[in-house]
Design a protein around this motif. Sequence first.
Motif, short mmCIF file in Angstrom:
data_model
loop_
_atom_site.label_atom_id
_atom_site.label_comp_id
_atom_site.label_asym_id
_atom_site.label_seq_id
_atom_site.Cartn_x
_atom_site.Cartn_y
_atom_site.Cartn_z
N PHE A 173 0.99 -1.44 0.16
CA PHE A 173 0.30 -0.12 0.10
C PHE A 173 1.20 1.64 0.10
O PHE A 173 1.38 1.63 1.07
CB PHE A 173 -0.75 -0.24 1.14
CG PHE A 173 -2.28 -1.32 1.30
CD1 PHE A 173 -3.30 -0.91 0.55
CD2 PHE A 173 -1.93 -2.46 2.24
CE1 PHE A 173 -4.09 -1.81 0.49
CE2 PHE A 173 -2.39 -2.91 2.06
CZ PHE A 173 -3.75 -3.02 1.35
N TYR A 174 0.81 1.87 -1.04
CA TYR A 174 1.68 3.11 -1.42
C TYR A 174 0.53 4.40 -2.09
O TYR A 174 -0.52 4.33 -2.48
CB TYR A 174 2.37 3.08 -2.44
CG TYR A 174 4.19 2.41 -2.34
CD1 TYR A 174 4.02 1.87 -0.90
CD2 TYR A 174 5.18 2.96 -3.10
CE1 TYR A 174 5.49 1.16 -0.97
CE2 TYR A 174 5.94 2.59 -2.85
CZ TYR A 174 6.33 1.44 -2.02
OH TYR A 174 7.18 0.35 -1.32
N ARG A 175 0.60 5.77 -0.67
CA ARG A 175 -0.63 6.73 -0.66
C ARG A 175 -0.75 7.51 -0.59
O ARG A 175 0.46 8.47 -0.17
CB ARG A 175 -1.99 6.12 0.36
CG ARG A 175 -2.44 4.81 -0.83
CD ARG A 175 -3.96 4.48 0.48
NE ARG A 175 -5.12 3.03 0.80
CZ ARG A 175 -5.39 2.77 1.44
NH1 ARG A 175 -5.03 3.10 2.40
NH2 ARG A 175 -6.11 1.67 1.15
N ALA B 97 -3.51 6.08 -4.75
CA ALA B 97 -3.46 5.46 -4.12
C ALA B 97 -2.64 4.00 -5.57
O ALA B 97 -3.05 3.33 -6.59
CB ALA B 97 -4.47 4.30 -3.20
N SER B 98 -1.82 3.24 -4.73
CA SER B 98 -0.51 1.94 -5.54
C SER B 98 -0.42 0.80 -4.70
O SER B 98 -0.43 1.23 -3.88
CB SER B 98 0.37 1.87 -5.90
OG SER B 98 0.68 2.81 -7.11
N GLU B 99 -1.66 -0.12 -4.96
CA GLU B 99 -1.49 -1.22 -3.76
C GLU B 99 -1.71 -2.09 -4.16
O GLU B 99 -2.43 -2.48 -6.10
CB GLU B 99 -3.62 -0.92 -2.88
CG GLU B 99 -3.52 0.33 -2.44
CD GLU B 99 -5.04 0.30 -1.67
OE1 GLU B 99 -5.78 -0.50 -2.62
OE2 GLU B 99 -5.12 1.48 -1.52
#
Length: 302
Positions: free
Chosen positions: A212-214, A224-226
């Motif tokens: 999880f990058y947000r 968001a990159s999840e």
Amino acid sequence: MKNIFKFMMLALATSVMFTACNKDDDKGNDNGVDDNGVDDNNSAAYGEVLYLSFDEDFTEHISEGTVNVEGKPTISSDAKFGTGSYQGAADSYLTIPSEDYISKDGGELTVAFWFKPAPNSNARAGLFLFGAAEWDGNDNNRADGCRIFHEEYFNEETEFATDAKFGANAGWDFAAENMKGDEWLSLDDKAWFVASDAPEWQFVTLTMKEGFYRTYINGEIAKASEGYANGVDESDGFSPDSPNKLLVPNFKNCELFTIGSGEPTFNYWGMLSELGQIDEFRIFDKALTQEEIKVVMDDLLN
């Protein structure tokens, strides 16, 4: 009769004291303290490891660690909270050795701060860097740490680049596959702010943890990159369900934080010194939830 009068006065005083205590308890609850005396908004419970208020100077308040001043940034009396904020200047920024705050072994991270653009400017600049102390001349250093910045945004309606867009980038590491890379968390399809003679304060947040990058603007999710990293697929040697391609924060080569610039390892593409203001700068060693981010944004941490 005198005894009865004394008893009545004692009862009245006790009642007043009890009411006052209740009022104090209510005040505590407003600040995040529950009925058991636990401070839900305690900064240590949030994992806060670094805090600069910029009220008077460039002091780091949590551990009073080293803050190196490059150039001539100043303290502005125009602040979002408190009495002062960081005022950027050309060729100016702060650097802080990061190993005292965040482990190179990775884990989780949150960066949060208030930002006010320079008046009538949409020029690109770096706001924050977590990376190596020296640039090796190769763009692949973006696989380590993270960066927050802004750059010009071309407005198709006006056909002028008078707006600016938000940008962020964070590294990842697939140790099991001997691969590393970086993830873009920029807002490419809309403007963040418009060059104005009366710019407004914006609350910026980046969170990183495995999978999880947000990024958040004013407490709301911006990008968001999840799960898996973008651009990594079976052609890279992964099976579709491989757990090894999850986003994993990579801090292995990170040595410092930079506030107010992309220097020294994200100084290409014009990501140099920020001329605007930064206030209430905080770093946490965990990925905050959206609810926690809003507590920080509202300056309710104790």
